[in-house]
Motif scaffolding. Structure first.
Motif, PDB file in Angstrom:
ATOM      1  N   GLN A 127      76.210  72.247  65.931  1.00 26.35           N
ATOM      2  CA  GLN A 127      77.053  71.229  66.538  1.00 26.35           C
ATOM      3  C   GLN A 127      78.433  71.814  66.820  1.00 26.35           C
ATOM      4  N   PHE A 128      78.939  71.505  68.013  1.00 27.16           N
ATOM      5  CA  PHE A 128      80.318  71.859  68.375  1.00 27.16           C
ATOM      6  C   PHE A 128      81.057  70.596  68.789  1.00 27.16           C
ATOM      7  N   PHE A 129      82.364  70.653  68.666  1.00 29.91           N
ATOM      8  CA  PHE A 129      83.206  69.534  69.074  1.00 29.91           C
ATOM      9  C   PHE A 129      84.345  70.052  69.940  1.00 29.91           C
ATOM     10  N   SER A 130      84.548  69.382  71.064  1.00 32.18           N
ATOM     11  CA  SER A 130      85.633  69.739  71.970  1.00 32.18           C
ATOM     12  C   SER A 130      86.807  68.837  71.638  1.00 32.18           C
ATOM     13  N   VAL A 131      87.817  69.392  70.965  1.00 31.04           N
ATOM     14  CA  VAL A 131      88.837  68.562  70.318  1.00 31.04           C
ATOM     15  C   VAL A 131      90.122  68.414  71.128  1.00 31.04           C
ATOM     16  N   GLY A 132      90.052  68.760  72.426  1.00 35.10           N
ATOM     17  CA  GLY A 132      91.216  68.575  73.290  1.00 35.10           C
ATOM     18  C   GLY A 132      91.847  69.891  73.695  1.00 35.10           C
ATOM     19  N   GLY A 134      90.747  72.201  75.540  1.00 31.45           N
ATOM     20  CA  GLY A 134      89.841  73.331  75.618  1.00 31.45           C
ATOM     21  C   GLY A 134      89.506  73.946  74.271  1.00 31.45           C
ATOM     22  N   PHE A 135      90.130  73.459  73.180  1.00 33.44           N
ATOM     23  CA  PHE A 135      89.836  73.952  71.844  1.00 33.44           C
ATOM     24  C   PHE A 135      88.470  73.450  71.393  1.00 33.44           C
ATOM     25  N   ILE A 136      87.717  74.284  70.700  1.00 32.96           N
ATOM     26  CA  ILE A 136      86.424  73.875  70.156  1.00 32.96           C
ATOM     27  C   ILE A 136      86.359  74.206  68.670  1.00 32.96           C
ATOM     28  N   LEU A 137      85.570  73.414  67.954  1.00 34.35           N
ATOM     29  CA  LEU A 137      85.311  73.643  66.535  1.00 34.35           C
ATOM     30  C   LEU A 137      83.830  73.415  66.272  1.00 34.35           C
ATOM     31  N   SER A 138      83.228  74.257  65.454  1.00 37.56           N
ATOM     32  CA  SER A 138      81.888  73.968  64.976  1.00 37.56           C
ATOM     33  C   SER A 138      81.967  72.845  63.942  1.00 37.56           C
ATOM     34  N   GLU A 141      83.624  74.189  60.899  1.00 40.00           N
ATOM     35  CA  GLU A 141      85.068  74.382  61.075  1.00 40.00           C
ATOM     36  C   GLU A 141      85.805  73.051  61.058  1.00 40.00           C
ATOM     37  N   LEU A 142      85.205  72.032  61.651  1.00 40.47           N
ATOM     38  CA  LEU A 142      85.828  70.711  61.655  1.00 40.47           C
ATOM     39  C   LEU A 142      85.900  70.153  60.235  1.00 40.47           C
ATOM     40  N   ALA A 143      84.826  70.324  59.465  1.00 38.78           N
ATOM     41  CA  ALA A 143      84.816  69.852  58.081  1.00 38.78           C
ATOM     42  C   ALA A 143      85.859  70.587  57.245  1.00 38.78           C
ATOM     43  N   GLY A 149      93.180  68.658  55.012  1.00 37.63           N
ATOM     44  CA  GLY A 149      94.058  67.504  55.071  1.00 37.63           C
ATOM     45  C   GLY A 149      94.839  67.352  56.344  1.00 37.63           C
ATOM     46  N   GLY A 150      94.468  68.056  57.419  1.00 33.65           N
ATOM     47  CA  GLY A 150      95.193  67.934  58.684  1.00 33.65           C
ATOM     48  C   GLY A 150      94.244  67.817  59.844  1.00 33.65           C
ATOM     49  N   LEU A 151      94.804  67.465  60.993  1.00 31.63           N
ATOM     50  CA  LEU A 151      93.994  67.386  62.187  1.00 31.63           C
ATOM     51  C   LEU A 151      93.635  68.773  62.686  1.00 31.63           C
ATOM     52  N   GLY A 152      94.427  69.764  62.318  1.00 32.97           N
ATOM     53  CA  GLY A 152      94.092  71.141  62.665  1.00 32.97           C
ATOM     54  C   GLY A 152      94.283  71.460  64.121  1.00 32.97           C
ATOM     55  N   SER A 153      93.824  72.641  64.517  1.00 25.45           N
ATOM     56  CA  SER A 153      94.118  73.111  65.857  1.00 25.45           C
ATOM     57  C   SER A 153      92.897  73.452  66.681  1.00 25.45           C
ATOM     58  N   GLY A 154      91.877  73.981  66.052  1.00 24.52           N
ATOM     59  CA  GLY A 154      90.753  74.480  66.824  1.00 24.52           C
ATOM     60  C   GLY A 154      91.130  75.673  67.682  1.00 24.52           C
TER      61      GLY A 154
END
Length: 458
Positions: A127-132, A134-138, A141-143, A149-154
């Protein structure tokens, strides 16, 4: 973590960073890590709801063929607007099935599932997520990001805060660092960039960003016709440009003539984006016209503006982008258009204020003013296309960014509402916003355009 300006300002193709650039990167990453000849891809949530209009299925195909957003030919096959079959065999032999499912995955509204369906092979699923932007996280990575504790960057280029000299994630911290070390906002950001990359690389990238923005505007000005997608939206930039050139003598006495040119450049860039052209994600494609339009304003109307000043502008804008992305979101599917156009206007206002000689407080105030007056802005693209209201909205926000910077320069920078207050509010507003107003084309203008007025509200 700290986010690099190189990641915030990436070069790709339209019409969407989260729905085109991100899925292309995810598809390419999957096929490099998990080579296969038979693949099932599910586009979930917002990627399904507006995926056809945003060219998400085309982006997946291009990524599986090995293309990258920054160097793919915008007209590469399958061409923009092409009808992508749900079942097909790609040029590299991959048997591909693409499914659109508007039910979002629980982790994020922009989800993708890649599943190897080769007979006799393990059903490998990622599973991948496109978090805005053009950044992506598996999923992993999202977990991990949520555990931190943050929204993070991807972001592709992130390092721990200890690895940069002036780590910040808030406006208050940024201003404090500026005063403690007697540096401007752009100088703080540049020092951090040099810790992530060498100075030559960051300067080369920023110069390329500005060059690409100018080239995109030029292409938008000279290209006539109808935008793809079926809404029959005509490109306006060529006509407006010709009108301005034909009436140059009349503009000399118009105190607001600069705004006409700002409108032109914003429209030109976003019309190129809507047509699948090459743009700079700044910080998203849906809002890609705002920063270029304000940079063109600097070029044409701010004395002494040059490439060095453009870098200064982009670095200050990126500093604000870092704060917004770390504490809220730049994803329309997550927080509505306040996260796209609002963020871009905020970043552009900060960049302009920096170039105009603003203090760190004034730069943060300019960013706050622009973001504050986009709070609650919904993402409701008609027919799932990045055209109505997106193109015109960029022009309005570019002018707003200029006004925000100039207003901030008239004050001390001290304001009742801080940039951090505003970013927190944007995140909370996004969480409260109904999903139909977050890039699903199931609310707002997307469902009300052209309907008769049957009710009067008092």
């Amino acid at each position: 973590m700290t986010i690099s300006a190189i990641d915030l300002f990436s070069i790709g193709i339209g019409p969407s960073s989260s729905h085109t650039v991100g899925p292309m990167r995810a598809a390419r990453r999957y096929i490099l890590e998990h080579p296969t000849k038979k693949l099932h891809v599910e586009l979930r949530g917002s990627l399904a709801a507006t995926g056809k209009g945003h060219g998400t299925d085309r982006a997946v195909v291009l990524g599986l063929l090995g293309y990258e957003p920054h160097n793919v030919d915008p007209q590469a096959e399958p061409a923009p607007g092409a009808d992508i079959p749900t079942h097909s065999t790609l040029e590299n032999g991959i048997e591909l099935e693409i499914i659109f499912d508007s039910k979002a995955l629980p982790q994020h509204p922009n989800g993708m599932i890649f599943r190897d369906t080769t007979p006799g092979e393990p059903a490998n699923e990622v599973q991948f997520f496109s978090v805005g932007g053009g950044f992506i996280l598996s999923a992993e990575e999202l977990a991990e990001q949520e555990k931190d504790g943050g929204l993070g960057s991807g972001a592709a280029t992130t390092k721990r805060g200890d690895d940069v000299p002036y780590y910040f994630t808030t406006g208050a911290r940024l201003i404090s660092l500026c005063h403690k070390y007697d540096k401007s906002v752009s100088e703080i950001m540049l020092a951090n960039e040099i810790a992530l990359h060498d100075e030559a690389k960051i300067n080369e990238h920023l110069d390329n960003v500005w060059h690409t923005m100018k080239e995109c505007a030029e292409n938008g000005i000279k290209t006539t016709g109808i935008l793809p997608g079926g809404l029959n939206v005509a490109r306006r930039a060529p006509h407006i440009y010709q009108h301005l050139m034909d009436h140059k003598s009349l503009q000399e006495g118009d105190a607001l003539r600069a705004m006409e040119w700002v409108n032109l450049y914003a429209l030109a860039v976003n019309e190129e984006n809507a047509a699948g052209g090459r743009v700079v994600t700044a910080p998203t494609n849906g809002a890609a016209g705002i920063i270029p339009a304000v940079l063109h304003y600097c070029r044409d109307f701010v004395e002494g503006f040059d490439d060095a000043q453009a870098r200064k502008f982009l670095l200050a804008a990126a500093a604000v982008g870092v704060i917004i992305k770390e504490n809220a979101s730049i994803s329309g599917a997550e927080v509505g258009c306040q996260g796209e156009v609002g963020s871009a206007a905020s970043m552009a206002a900060a960049g302009l204020c920096e170039v105009l000689g603003g203090t760190p407080e004034q730069v943060a105030n300019a960013a706050e003013i622009a973001l504050e007056h986009n709070l609650g802005l919904t993402c409701d693209p008609v027919a799932g296309l990045v055209q109505i209201p997106c193109i015109e909205r960029n022009a309005i926000a570019a002018v707003q960014a200029i006004n925000s910077a100039r207003l901030a320069r008239l004050g001390t920078g001290i304001h009742h509402v801080s940039l951090d207050d505003c970013v927190r509010t944007m995140a909370a507003t996004g969480r409260d916003m109904l999903d139909k107003y977050k890039e699903t084309s199931t609310g707002g203008l997307a469902v009300n355009i052209g309907l008769p007025m049957n009710h009067t509200f008092c």
